[in-house]
Motif scaffolding. Structure first.
Motif, PDB file in Angstrom:
ATOM      1  N   GLY A 175      -8.289  -4.654   0.282  1.00 16.60           N
ATOM      2  CA  GLY A 175      -7.336  -3.720  -0.393  1.00 16.60           C
ATOM      3  C   GLY A 175      -6.094  -3.233   0.251  1.00 16.60           C
ATOM      4  O   GLY A 175      -5.211  -2.241  -0.063  1.00 16.60           O
ATOM      5  N   ASN A 229       0.839  -1.288  -0.055  1.00 18.29           N
ATOM      6  CA  ASN A 229      -0.106   0.116  -0.002  1.00 18.29           C
ATOM      7  C   ASN A 229       1.147   1.125  -0.082  1.00 18.29           C
ATOM      8  O   ASN A 229       1.881   1.455   0.703  1.00 18.29           O
ATOM      9  CB  ASN A 229      -0.749   0.120   1.335  1.00 18.29           C
ATOM     10  CG  ASN A 229      -1.957  -0.985   1.272  1.00 18.29           C
ATOM     11  OD1 ASN A 229      -1.993  -1.856   2.265  1.00 18.29           O
ATOM     12  ND2 ASN A 229      -2.818  -1.031   0.261  1.00 18.29           N
ATOM     13  N   GLN A 247      -9.230   2.102  -9.807  1.00 14.71           N
ATOM     14  CA  GLN A 247      -9.338   1.434  -8.476  1.00 14.71           C
ATOM     15  C   GLN A 247     -10.724   1.657  -7.964  1.00 14.71           C
ATOM     16  O   GLN A 247     -11.301   1.077  -7.510  1.00 14.71           O
ATOM     17  CB  GLN A 247      -8.215   1.950  -7.706  1.00 14.71           C
ATOM     18  CG  GLN A 247      -8.334   1.174  -6.433  1.00 14.71           C
ATOM     19  CD  GLN A 247      -6.908   1.498  -5.499  1.00 14.71           C
ATOM     20  OE1 GLN A 247      -6.082   2.319  -6.058  1.00 14.71           O
ATOM     21  NE2 GLN A 247      -6.840   0.919  -4.248  1.00 14.71           N
ATOM     22  N   GLU A 253      -6.230  -2.599  -9.402  1.00 15.11           N
ATOM     23  CA  GLU A 253      -6.871  -3.289  -8.164  1.00 15.11           C
ATOM     24  C   GLU A 253      -8.111  -3.805  -8.669  1.00 15.11           C
ATOM     25  O   GLU A 253      -9.199  -3.482  -7.983  1.00 15.11           O
ATOM     26  CB  GLU A 253      -6.932  -2.738  -6.926  1.00 15.11           C
ATOM     27  CG  GLU A 253      -5.634  -2.844  -6.204  1.00 15.11           C
ATOM     28  CD  GLU A 253      -5.585  -2.032  -4.801  1.00 15.11           C
ATOM     29  OE1 GLU A 253      -6.560  -2.628  -4.044  1.00 15.11           O
ATOM     30  OE2 GLU A 253      -4.670  -1.261  -4.286  1.00 15.11           O
TER      31      GLU A 253
HETATM   32 MG   LIG Z   1      -5.715   0.459  -2.154  1.00 13.86          MG
END
Ligand SMILES: [Mg+2]
Ligand SMILES: Nc1ncnc2c1ncn2[C@@H]1O[C@H](COP(=O)(O)OP(=O)(O)OP(=O)(O)O)[C@@H](O)[C@H]1O
Ligand SMILES: Nc1ncnc2c1ncn2[C@@H]1O[C@H](COP(=O)(O)OP(=O)(O)OP(=O)(O)O)[C@@H](O)[C@H]1O
Ligand SMILES: [Mg+2]
Lengths: 510, 349, 350, 316
Positions: A432, A39, A86, A167
């Motif tokens: 995530g 991240n 995303q 993602e």
């Molecule tokens: Mg993320």
């Protein structure tokens, strides 16, 4: 060279941080190229540079060998680059067609939009790639998976040759993920090239050809998937060894903490979506709820926590009735809740981390007395917790908004666990997040269990459910349709149960 | 980082004020006036002698309170365009109590002030309730409530408080904020004790917002309703409370006019503009109570000084309205000023 | 810190530029000024009229704006007090407050400044150094009521008031009394706009009235009356043969009624504020200031008159009839009512 | 009944026309995501320009002057609105606040220039628009006299513009883009639509329409310009925007509803069943009805999702 896209030595700064520091990534025609990193490593930033949303401070972009300047998304489009973001870039009240044609509308002779023509074209495209999208549906009425396919159609409609997926699987159900990966393969077969950002190493292993890893804004290198494995990828990304199997002792379940009998809950459209659900969670065990999104999981949690009204049935906590009590009452009677949507429910993004730490307790001693706040107590507590839970923030006075997703989540978990609730509800707690953060969170959930607390885990990630739970309750159509032990089942069987199949040993092991 | 932010929060209004005055000077030059004479007249009009200073402070008093009324609601994510109406009903209620009741000073004055605050609060309660329970847009309800306040108040003055007159009798001395001491000190200006109430109200707002759980909840609701609900706060209650408190501040502003400046209430053919000016004050004061006090003082100065401009320099008073509007623009556009100042600082290094 | 010195010098400089005679050091031996109400000095109504009176008086005595005479404009009610006080501090000997809204302000200023003279227009104050100037609007309204009654074909008249208040009620009552004196069967519809500045309201009311067969409207509503004129001109423009009229107020509103070759202004009830201001100023200059008195300007004092500019509409018959009634009023043969109660008794006596 | 309608409807129409025009401006602006509290100021500007132009040119241009004046007022309104656009689109100002400033600025500038040019606080009267019978249509039985006799052409122009606005917003590419920008600017941006360009266009359009509205108001109703020419009509138009749920035809309906409520408060005393109700109730009726309608009839109004949010590229 037959690279379709080359990003060479890209540098992108934001006030105070270097998000991309000298990163190089080269995409071959017809390959699926994964982009991996923790991240905040700088993946989205890099792709936004490629798509023309950000301008790099340094470096060069080449398309089919030609150096180009991509100063806005239009240029990216013209160069055949499309991006599936995303966070979806869809206008909710618009139809699928309106979203897709937006900015490139076919016109009739009198200057109005030729909607009929557009719908036809989109239907054709959809059929060609097997996307199964209804061109006339409104975005707000369709599932997340379909919304994503609309995003894909958007890029195809614009004639994209290169597709960037940021993602894409974080929000999908296992079935949808399988479908998506299949779609990607078919896109590549049609001659498209794909850059795929994901935290799920298994997916990378499954579909991609090569993988570029970045760590803290710096490029670590590119590997051939055929020559590597999950463990190597993980350690490349994090910079150390990562263990995937969570260590845990067998559970020692005691008395029931949460008992739900015959629960009914309505959804936003006022129809029953939880329909006569029974569930029990005992002290010292983690119960994982497996199910496809939209089978009533969110409403179940909302009903337990008092955020939604139950219109039938009973919820008992430590044998006390908490049905339709206010959120405050529920919290005070011993429920901790890590909400599914951390930005919407979990945090007041414009409050400091310190203020967020007392979001559930600000009105109690020692954080306030006779409605007067005690800032010193509040921030001392916050200091203590960010230390304990490794929340990476410049200070406790920093706004929650400025933290990365993983650290925001850690702050929420710190707050909820610290109150030592009898029942901890964790909804999609690792969505995530990178593997390092996931590992940490799983460890914390298990610690709670070992302290004799009841933990209810809701996740769409079957891996997570299988890995962390002591017992799995499968939810389908508003009911728990099966209770299984993780060591006695596998993804296949769970997948079937979640899809409503009743042929297996459903319901036996309660 | 934080100190830098504080510096900016301070610099932007100051910078904007200078920019506004500068553009004002240019306008005067273009229209053929001497800007130095114009601003000298403005200064004289506001601070020329003890009298004008007294009047400037008096004019500042209700502006502080309406500024607070808007700033407070803003902190909860609500836009209170209704301060105007809340001022009117607060004014009416305080005068009503000032006239109708016979009581010693120690009871009468607080009671009259309280009546103003309560009436204003009530006027804030309605839009708050509608927003909380039915999700009705507060901006439009407060606009409508302004007109209702105007007409109802005029009607009450005419048919209840008086027999068909356009002005009520004066309030009893026991309900008056007027002060011989302050007045004598300032050559018989209408300066009254209300300024102390306004300053105290600013302290109260600061305390509620920064130091109490009530403020914590109000701000949380303003930032994120969902998270507030999740944290067990009553979102609707907080919205209503915020509007009531904001309305209370505006009602107090009305009480300042009724019990201090005028000592009565008259039939109004249009709005007092105190509520609309309050928006500007709140903005310039960055919705911070102490910022509001300073901004109110600035606007009070400009508006009081403006009256001297036509006689003193031949400049129409509207010039000051233009200047105030420009200042608001500049503050509102602080994004660009911030950017320019940062740029400037960087280059300076 | 930059204190008084600067300000004073600025003040002087300012006086220099505006006040040529001050150079020689001779302050005018007597000076007069006025404070407008929020209508402003160019309201085409009594503020303007008052200023015209003051200017005319100044002309006769060699004064000009800033030199012997001046005005202070009020933009809001809260400006009244500072404006009056400013004129006091600027040493004006006689200060007029124009409009009943300034009543309290003048009352207080008179008490605080016993060495000065004050005057209030349209209301009454009580102080030995102040004079109250009121007008017998009911008399003028009565006469335009007579004219309206003679002009109407439908026997339906309209009255549009600004704000429902004792002062405007005088206009209403006088008008009705005049009309009914001519013909007791005449109906008068009364509407108040509750504002002196809402032209759209005025227009809507006028539209409604004309649509309901009313053919003469008397307005006593300041800027609201603009809407009344607007509607009348509009209807006249669409149908030049249609007989509809407006009666103006305060000053001769002939100009407002022009439409093509026609004019919808039948007449106006003219209030000679200029005459009153001039008279009072003269008295004060001569040292005969009628302090503590209430001066009522009516027909007799030339303080009220009825405009006859629209020769086409105000026919000889009407004018002579109006003159007859005027005589009756002058001779005290009739007492024009001033309140709704008085109107009732008046109507019963018809 | 027909009599009643015949008296009410032309009144409703002339009162509503300026509101319709201005509200349409609000719809464009807010649909693109820019809140426009400044409608009042845009109307003031329009009224000022409309009157000044007519005063200056009515001798040389004759009876067509008001039409040209309205056009000029629209143009100046559009130019004036650029200030709001610059502040709220380019400078990312708080849009509500910028709108409040627009209101103050317009009134300040209008009155300042009036004093500067005419030496007094209000202009002289002009000949504005006049009532006419709409050709042909007024001959239709029953409907003709009610709707098309003794009305202002501007009322019907306003209604036609509302229909055009609906077509533009819902049938053209520009409209689709504009609405997309107001709902989800980043989505529009990633589709290659310039958020700034759209928002500038929308705000300028709101200035044009506000200018039209203000000048129509001044030239049909007031006939001159002063500080009290426009008093609250802009806020009523804003209310119409919200009441009409940000839809052009909805806004038009709301504006007509307000006109109806206003004119009832005047004709009330001549309508039998409303007779005897104290004037005060009729006076506040339009406002109370609006609140009640918002609370009960249409409930939650969904504003464009990005309304009021400055779009800063790359932020989330
Ligand atoms: Mg993320
Ligand atoms: N608009 C922005 N302004 C300031 N900093 C930013 C901005 N966008 C990203 N960053 C910073 O740049 C760094 C890289 O962010 P980026 O979103 O590219 O990470 P990521 O690799 O996509 O992370 P994740 O896996 O969480 O999506 C982060 O530290 C982030 O804080
Ligand atoms: N307004 C902002 N101010 C400062 N930094 C910001 C802001 N918005 C975003 N960021 C940066 O963006 C980063 C958060 O983005 P990140 O990509 O980590 O989130 P995420 O993990 O993708 O979360 P989610 O999946 O919930 O969106 C933070 O590191 C933060 O520094
Ligand atoms: Mg990212």
């Amino acid at each position: 060279m037959d690279y379709v896209i080359e990003m060479l030595n890209i540098r992108k700064e934001f006030p105070g941080i270097v998000a991309n520091d000298n990163i190089t990534i080269q995409l071959k025609k017809g390959e699926i190229h994964a982009l991996l990193g923790e991240n905040g490593a700088g993946k989205s930033t890099l792709m936004n540079v490629l798509f023309g949303l950000y301008q790099p401070e340094k470096g060069e972009i080449r398309v089919k060998g030609e150096p180009v300047k991509i100063t806005n998304p239009n240029i990216a489009n013209d160069l055949g680059i499309g991006m599936v973001h995303q966070h979806f870039m869809l206008v909710e009240p618009f139809t699928v067609t309106q979203n897709i044609i937006l900015g490139k509308e076919p016109k009739t002779k009198i200057g109005s939009i030729n909607l009929k023509k557009a719908e036809r074209e989109i239907q054709e495209l959809s059929d060609r790639y097997g996307l199964k999208v209804d061109p006339t549906a409104k975005i707000r009425d369709i599932s997340v998976g379909m919304q994503q396919r609309v995003e894909i159609l958007k890029t195809l409609y614009r004639g994209a040759e290169v597709l960037i997926f940021d993602e894409p699987t974080a929000v999908l159900t296992p079935q949808e993920i399988t479908e998506l990966l299949e779609i990607m393969r078919s896109l590549v077969r049609e001659g498209k090239s794909i850059i795929l950002i994901t935290h799920k190493l298994k997916e990378i292993m499954e579909v991609s050809d090569r993988c570029t890893v970045i760590r803290k804004g710096k490029g670590i290198g590119t590997v051939n998937i055929a020559d590597t494995n999950v463990d190597e990828l993980a350690s490349l990304m994090v910079g150390r060894e990562v263990s995937f199997k969570t260590d845990k002792k067998p559970a020692e379940p005691k008395e029931a903490v949460l008992k739900i009998n015959d629960l009914y809950v309505k959804d936003a459209r006022k129809v029953n979506i939880v329909k006569g659900l029974d569930l029990e969670v005992r002290a010292g065990e983690i119960v994982g709820i497996a199910g496809i999104d939209g089978n009533g999981q969110s409403e179940l949690i909302e009903a337990i926590t008092g955020l939604a009204k139950a219109n039938g049935g009973q919820i008992l906590l430590n044998n006390k009735d908490i049905t339709n009590k206010s959120p405050r009452k529920v919290t005070e009677s011993g429920v901790g809740h890590i909400p599914q949507d951390r930005h919407k429910y979990g945090l007041v993004l414009d409050y400091s981390i310190g203020e967020n730490i007392v979001l559930q307790t600000y009105y109690q001693k020692p954080y306030s007395k006779n409605t007067i706040l005690k800032p010193k107590e509040i921030f001392n507590k916050a200091e203590e917790l960010i230390e304990l839970y490794d929340v990476r923030t410049p200070s406790v006075y920093t706004l929650a908004r400025a933290l990365s997703g993983g650290n925001q989540q850690k702050a929420i978990i710190a707050r909820e666990i610290d109150r030592s609730p009898d029942l901890l509800i964790a909804a999609q707690p690792t969505r995530g997040l990178d593997v390092g953060a996931i590992e940490f969170i799983h460890k914390k959930l298990i610690e709670e269990r070992d302290k004799g607390k009841a933990v209810l885990l809701i996740s769409f990630e079957l891996d997570e459910i299988l890995d962390v739970s002591d017992r799995i309750a499968v939810m389908f159509d508003g009911k728990i349709v099966a209770n299984v032990k993780p060591e006695e089942t596998d993804e296949n069987e769970l997948g079937l149960l979640m899809a409503g199949s009743t042929t297996t040993k459903a319901g036996e092991s309660k | 980082m934080t100190s830098n932010n504080k510096f900016m929060t301070f610099m932007i209004p100051v910078f904007s004020v200078f920019l506004g005055l500068f553009v004002g000077a240019i306008i005067m030059i273009i229209s053929g006036y001497n800007p130095i004479e114009g601003y000298a007249a403005l200064w004289r009009g506001a601070f020329g002698d003890a009298y004008t200073i007294g009047e400037t402070i008096r004019r500042t008093t209700p502006l502080i309170l309406t500024g607070l009324a808007i700033a407070f609601a803003f902190r909860t994510g609500l836009f209170n365009i209704g301060a105007e109406g809340q001022v009117i009903v607060g004014w009416l209620a305080s005068v009503w109590v000032g006239i109708a009741i016979d009581a010693p000073f120690i009871i009468h004055l607080p009671l009259a002030i309280l009546a103003g605050a309560i009436a204003g609060g009530l006027w804030g309660f309605v839009p708050g309730l509608l927003k909380a329970k039915l999700g009705v847009h507060e901006v439009i309800v407060t606009i409508m409530m302004n007109y209702i306040a105007l007409h109802v108040s005029n009607n009450i003055i005419r048919s209840v408080l008086t027999d068909h007159a356009t002005k009520t009798e004066n309030i009893a001395d026991t309900a008056s904020l007027a002060s011989d001491f302050l007045s004598n000190m300032t050559l018989n200006s209408r300066l009254h004790y209300g300024i102390l109430i306004a300053l105290f109200a600013a302290v109260i707002m600061w305390f509620i917002i920064q130091r109490t759980t009530i403020g914590y909840e109000l701000k949380a609701v303003g930032f994120n309703k969902h998270a507030s609900k999740y944290a067990g706060m009553k979102v609707g209650k907080n919205i209503i409370l915020s509007m009531v408190i904001a309305g209370g501040f505006a009602g107090l502003a009305g009480a300042m006019e009724g019990l201090g400046t005028f000592g009565n209430i008259h039939v109004m053919s249009g709005f007092t503009n105190l509520g609309f000016d309050g928006i500007a004050v709140a903005l310039l004061g960055a919705n911070n109570p102490f910022g509001v006090v300073m901004a109110a003082f600035l606007f009070g100065t400009l508006k009081e000084g403006a009256n001297e401009m036509p006689t003193g320099a031949g400049v129409p008073t509207e010039l000051v309205d233009i200047i105030i509007a420009l200042i608001i623009f500049f503050v509102a556009s602080s994004y660009i000023i911030r950017w320019a100042l940062l740029r400037f600082k960087k280059e300076g290094k | 810190a930059c204190g008084g010195g600067d300000n004073n010098s600025a003040n002087n400089k300012n006086n220099d530029s505006n006040n040529s005679s001050a150079d020689n050091g001779d302050e005018p031996e007597f000076s007069a000024a006025m404070v407008t109400d929020i209508g402003g000095v160019d309201d085409k109504s009594f503020n303007q009229s008052a200023w015209e009176g003051l200017v005319e008086w100044g002309d006769q005595h060699g004064f000009s704006k800033g030199n012997g005479i001046d005005y202070a404009q009020s933009n809001a009610p809260e400006d009244y007090v500072p404006n009056v006080n400013r004129l006091v501090r600027e040493n004006y000997d006689l200060i007029f407050g124009i409009g009943f809204e300034l009543k309290d302000t003048i009352q207080e200023a008179a008490e605080n400044n016993e060495d000065r003279f004050f005057a209030i227009v349209d209301d009454v104050v009580e102080a030995d150094n102040a004079v109250s100037i009121t007008f017998k609007e009911h008399q003028g309204s009565f006469l335009v009521g007579v004219a309206a009654a003679l002009k109407t074909k439908t026997n339906k008249l309209g009255f549009v008031g600004g704000v429902d208040s004792p002062l405007i009620n005088k206009f209403e009552v006088g008008f009705i009394a005049g009309a009914k004196s001519v013909n007791p069967d005449i109906e008068v519809e009364v509407q108040y706009a509750e504002s002196f500045g809402d032209a759209s309201k005025g227009k809507m009311i006028a539209a409604d009235m004309y649509n309901n067969d009313i053919d003469v409207i008397y307005h006593a509503s300041g800027g609201t009356g603009n809407g009344v004129f607007n509607e009348a001109r509009d209807l006249k423009n669409a149908d030049p043969d249609r007989e509809i009229w407006v009666i103006g107020v305060d000053r001769d509103q002939h100009e407002e009624g022009v439409i093509g070759d026609h004019n919808v202004t039948l007449t106006s009830m003219v209030k000679r504020v200029d005459v009153a201001v001039k008279d009072v100023s003269d008295l004060a200059l001569e040292g005969k200031f009628p302090g503590g008195e209430q001066l009522e300007f009516g027909l007799e004092e030339n303080g009220i008159s009825v405009a006859t500019t629209n020769e086409e509409a105000m026919t000889e018959d009407i004018i002579s009839s109006v003159k007859e009634w005027e005589e009756k009023i002058r001779n005290n043969d009739i007492e024009v009512p001033t309140t709704r109660e008085e109107l009732k008794t008046f109507e019963e006596s018809l | 009944m027909i009599d009643l309608l015949q008296s009410l409807i032309p009144t409703v129409l002339f009162f509503s026309a300026p509101l319709i025009l201005t509200a349409l401006g609000g719809v464009f602006s807010e649909r693109s995501g820019v809140i426009n509290i400044g409608l009042e100021g845009l109307m003031v500007m329009g009224a000022f320009v409309g009157i000044v132009f007519t005063l200056t040119f009515q001798d040389s241009l004759g009876s067509i002057t008001p039409w040209i004046a309205v056009g000029v007022a629209g143009i100046v309104g559009g130019i004036f609105a650029i200030i709001h656009a610059v502040a709220s689109v380019s400078f990312k100002a708080d849009q509500t606040v910028s709108g409040v400033a627009i209101n103050m600025l317009a009134l300040g500038v209008g009155v300042y220039l009036t004093k500067q040019w005419y030496g007094k606080g209000q202009t002289d009267m002009v000949d504005g628009f006049f009532r006419t019978d709409i050709p042909i249509l007024h001959k239709i039985p029953v409907i003709g006299p009610i709707f098309f006799e003794g009305v202002y052409a501007t009322s019907y122009v306003a209604i036609i513009i509302a229909v055009v606005a609906w077509y533009v917003l819902y049938k053209t590419a520009f409209g689709l883009r504009l609405r997309a920008v107001g709902e989800h600017p980043m989505a529009a941006d990633t589709n290659g639509i310039s958020v700034s360009k759209i928002r500038y266009t929308a705000v300028i359009l709101s200035g044009v329409l506000g200018g039209l509205g203000g000048s129509v108001f001044a030239l049909t109703i007031v006939s001159n310009f002063s500080h009290s020419t426009i008093v609250g009509q802009g806020f009523m138009a804003l209310a119409a925007v919200i009441f009409g749920k940000w839809h052009p035809l909805g806004a038009m309906g709301a504006a007509i509803f307000f006109g109806f409520a206003q004119s009832l408060s005047i004709s009330g005393s001549s309508i039998p069943f409303l007779d005897g109700i104290p004037q005060i109730y009729l006076l506040i009726a339009p406002y109370v009805l609006t609140i009640l309608a918002l609370a009960g009839l249409i409930g939650r109004a969904d504003a464009p999702a990005a309304n009021g949010q400055p779009y800063i590229k790359g932020s989330r």
